[in-house]
Design an enzyme around this catalytic site. Sequence first.
Site, PDB file in Angstrom:
ATOM      1  N   TRP A 236      18.241 -29.285   0.065  1.00 59.71           N
ATOM      2  CA  TRP A 236      19.596 -28.782   0.347  1.00 59.71           C
ATOM      3  C   TRP A 236      19.786 -29.015   1.837  1.00 59.71           C
ATOM      4  O   TRP A 236      19.100 -28.424   2.663  1.00 59.71           O
ATOM      5  CB  TRP A 236      19.700 -27.293   0.010  1.00 59.71           C
TER       6      TRP A 236
ATOM      7  N   GLU B 248      33.067 -20.363  -7.252  1.00 60.52           N
ATOM      8  CA  GLU B 248      31.736 -20.939  -7.108  1.00 60.52           C
ATOM      9  C   GLU B 248      31.449 -22.029  -8.146  1.00 60.52           C
ATOM     10  O   GLU B 248      30.920 -23.083  -7.799  1.00 60.52           O
ATOM     11  CB  GLU B 248      30.741 -19.783  -7.270  1.00 60.52           C
TER      12      GLU B 248
ATOM     13  N   LYS C 269      20.304 -21.978  -4.848  1.00 63.71           N
ATOM     14  CA  LYS C 269      20.077 -20.647  -5.403  1.00 63.71           C
ATOM     15  C   LYS C 269      19.694 -19.619  -4.341  1.00 63.71           C
ATOM     16  O   LYS C 269      20.263 -18.544  -4.283  1.00 63.71           O
ATOM     17  CB  LYS C 269      18.984 -20.739  -6.480  1.00 63.71           C
TER      18      LYS C 269
ATOM     19  N   ARG D 116      17.259 -25.005  -6.539  1.00 64.33           N
ATOM     20  CA  ARG D 116      17.140 -24.569  -5.140  1.00 64.33           C
ATOM     21  C   ARG D 116      17.773 -25.548  -4.169  1.00 64.33           C
ATOM     22  O   ARG D 116      17.823 -25.282  -2.963  1.00 64.33           O
ATOM     23  CB  ARG D 116      15.674 -24.363  -4.781  1.00 64.33           C
TER      24      ARG D 116
ATOM     25  N   HIS E 299      50.946  -5.476   0.260  1.00 62.62           N
ATOM     26  CA  HIS E 299      50.883  -5.535   1.721  1.00 62.62           C
ATOM     27  C   HIS E 299      50.695  -6.964   2.224  1.00 62.62           C
ATOM     28  O   HIS E 299      50.292  -7.165   3.362  1.00 62.62           O
ATOM     29  CB  HIS E 299      49.750  -4.643   2.235  1.00 62.62           C
TER      30      HIS E 299
ATOM     31  N   LYS F 214      32.784 -15.759  -8.654  1.00 62.09           N
ATOM     32  CA  LYS F 214      32.221 -16.544  -9.761  1.00 62.09           C
ATOM     33  C   LYS F 214      33.132 -17.734 -10.067  1.00 62.09           C
ATOM     34  O   LYS F 214      32.667 -18.855 -10.245  1.00 62.09           O
ATOM     35  CB  LYS F 214      32.088 -15.709 -11.044  1.00 62.09           C
TER      36      LYS F 214
ATOM     37  N   ASN G  72      10.379 -26.586   3.846  1.00 66.26           N
ATOM     38  CA  ASN G  72      11.516 -25.685   3.623  1.00 66.26           C
ATOM     39  C   ASN G  72      11.671 -24.817   4.869  1.00 66.26           C
ATOM     40  O   ASN G  72      10.662 -24.396   5.436  1.00 66.26           O
ATOM     41  CB  ASN G  72      11.254 -24.744   2.441  1.00 66.26           C
ATOM     42  N   GLY G  73      12.902 -24.504   5.224  1.00 68.38           N
ATOM     43  CA  GLY G  73      13.135 -23.663   6.397  1.00 68.38           C
ATOM     44  C   GLY G  73      13.814 -24.468   7.490  1.00 68.38           C
ATOM     45  O   GLY G  73      14.344 -25.565   7.226  1.00 68.38           O
TER      46      GLY G  73
ATOM     47  N   GLU H 205      33.845 -10.018  -7.254  1.00 64.48           N
ATOM     48  CA  GLU H 205      32.787 -10.767  -7.935  1.00 64.48           C
ATOM     49  C   GLU H 205      33.385 -11.788  -8.910  1.00 64.48           C
ATOM     50  O   GLU H 205      32.913 -12.933  -8.989  1.00 64.48           O
ATOM     51  CB  GLU H 205      31.852  -9.786  -8.675  1.00 64.48           C
TER      52      GLU H 205
ATOM     53  N   CYS I 279      15.548 -25.374  -0.257  1.00 62.16           N
ATOM     54  CA  CYS I 279      14.989 -26.589  -0.823  1.00 62.16           C
ATOM     55  C   CYS I 279      13.829 -26.163  -1.715  1.00 62.16           C
ATOM     56  O   CYS I 279      13.434 -25.006  -1.714  1.00 62.16           O
ATOM     57  CB  CYS I 279      14.495 -27.496   0.285  1.00 62.16           C
TER      58      CYS I 279
END
Length: 607
Positions: A73, A487, A602, A27, A503, A484, A99-100, A480, A2
């Site tokens: 968030w 996301e 983020k 954030r 396989h 991307k 935050n937390g 990656e 947040c």
Amino acid sequence: MCGIFGYFGSRLAYPLLLNGLRRLEYRGYDSAGLSVLDGGVRTLKAVGKVKNLEALLDTCPLAGSVGIAHTRWATHGVPSTQNAHPHQDCSGKIAVVHNGIIDNYKALRTLLESQGHVFTSDTDTEVVAHLVEEFYEGELEEAVRKAMLELEGTYGLAVVHADEHKIVAARKGSPLVLGIGEGEYFLASDPTAIAEHTRNVIYLDDFNVLTLAEDGYRVTDLTKAPIDPKVEKITWEVEEIERGGFPYFMLKEIYEQPSRILDTCRGRMNPSAGEVYLGGLREVSDRLLKARRIVISSCGTSWHAGLVGEYLIESLAKIPVEVEYSTELVCKEPMLGPEDVFIAVSQSGETADTLAALRLASSRGALTLGIVNVVGSSIARQTDAGAYIHVGPEIGVASTKAFTGHLTAFVLLAVYLGRLRGSLEASQASQILTELAAIPAHIERILERNEDIREIARVYSRSSNFLYLGRGINFPIALEGALKLKEVSYIHAEGIPSAEMKHGPISLVDETMPVLFILSKGDGSTRVLGNMEEIRARKGRIVAIVPEGEERATAYADHLIRVPEVHELLSPFLSVIPLQLLAYHAAEIRGCDVDKPRNLAKAVTVQ
Ligand code: M6R
């Protein structure tokens, strides 16, 4: 995850608070809210992005020159107005942003409810407001300090009380920065919200209590002992946190990569001599010389950078490397000891899982290093030594320039270790570093192909799935690229080692399944061509990233993206760029909010 912003001064607070929230929105953007001291505590909250709060304030502006604000968030409780911060006590005189995570919030809530406190949200944060109320005896700072003694978990807190012209802030495990202006103060969870007001900042430490009042700022510890914190300077420019004409930060940051790689290298290498200088490692060089093993730990994109780091360090420095998800390392009894080197890789330097892994490694006596972007962040401060990547603030939630910054740091580290331990000849080091110096120009050439890549993204933008295949040092790039894409565009994608496809995953392939191959000039490319043939035989559609001069792939691929041919160990720098652009364009074409993908934030500061 947040964002917190606070203002104490003489200007009208709410426009400054809103502006701070806009800067911090990357954030977390599930809801936003603010409280100002305006003859009492006046609070407004809105679900969704900061613009919704702004619309509310247009109809209901607030006076007052002291306030706190938050962009959320969601962790405890769905995104809703009730769960949005600031949270208040029963009297409505106290407001808290946090935050937390308060780990013991359930027990505290039960206790407080038994004492008559009435809760209105499902959040862990609300207990802080009620606890402060419980302890309040006319001094907010003291009440916050007493509340801190009861709280377990992590917090960055800012609190106001209707009867005191103050903001009290406290930190444990979640960053808070004080910006010192001319007769005014700015408090934020991230200096990006402060930089446009002042460059003078103080990074609070755990268990610091900060009070902003008419007579200035004061930092104390839990025992009320005064602390004289160091005032530091923000070193980057405000333009770096502007979009600068680009529609999204992600695109801007993709385009910044050539210059950012130069920034990571600046003053750290002499290609003709084959030498690398990493000042941050000088004091630990003895332990690096004797290291038995390196364990790299990180999450998400930074984990992929760590996988590339493994290839680089094992090839150039001949030290065994293990790469662990931080999230998994903490579930193990890792065999880490004083002869090991632990490297935490992180853009934000605040990822809670990586911090937890770092603490575990420290407790086992390993030498801990940080390869981090954000200066002064928790990982940077809690490691024994390290190297910043210096790519400037990364605002897009999807990490791009930090990834190539991390790759650059790993090349430098691998060469440094190789030379230190005698496993790399000066001439070999010189060759790698000379090629590294040329990488920015190669990336510029790939960026010139942006429109071609956009066209490929358009062709596949309605696909539901994508497979990304790569081999050797480009397998992490397949991972990656897939991360991307999913996301930012919400297209499901999987990264797979090319030869693993037969396989199992090959059963997914039919004419609706696009498959992206990364070819490099390494030994595996003939085999990768064989894998392409296998996909073609099953009517899969193929996009291939190939080094210039590699003509064999034209027989199989529907679309080719050519990249300059470089040393195999440096090929990830070039193969990742088209994948970043492909993801960006697919998302943009599909109408996604590229910089704020749903459900993400983020910096993931909760475990
Ligand atoms: O700040 P960090 O590098 O520690 O963050 C790690 C991951 O959360 C991060 O890389 C995440 O996967 C990105 N959103 C990927 O683009």
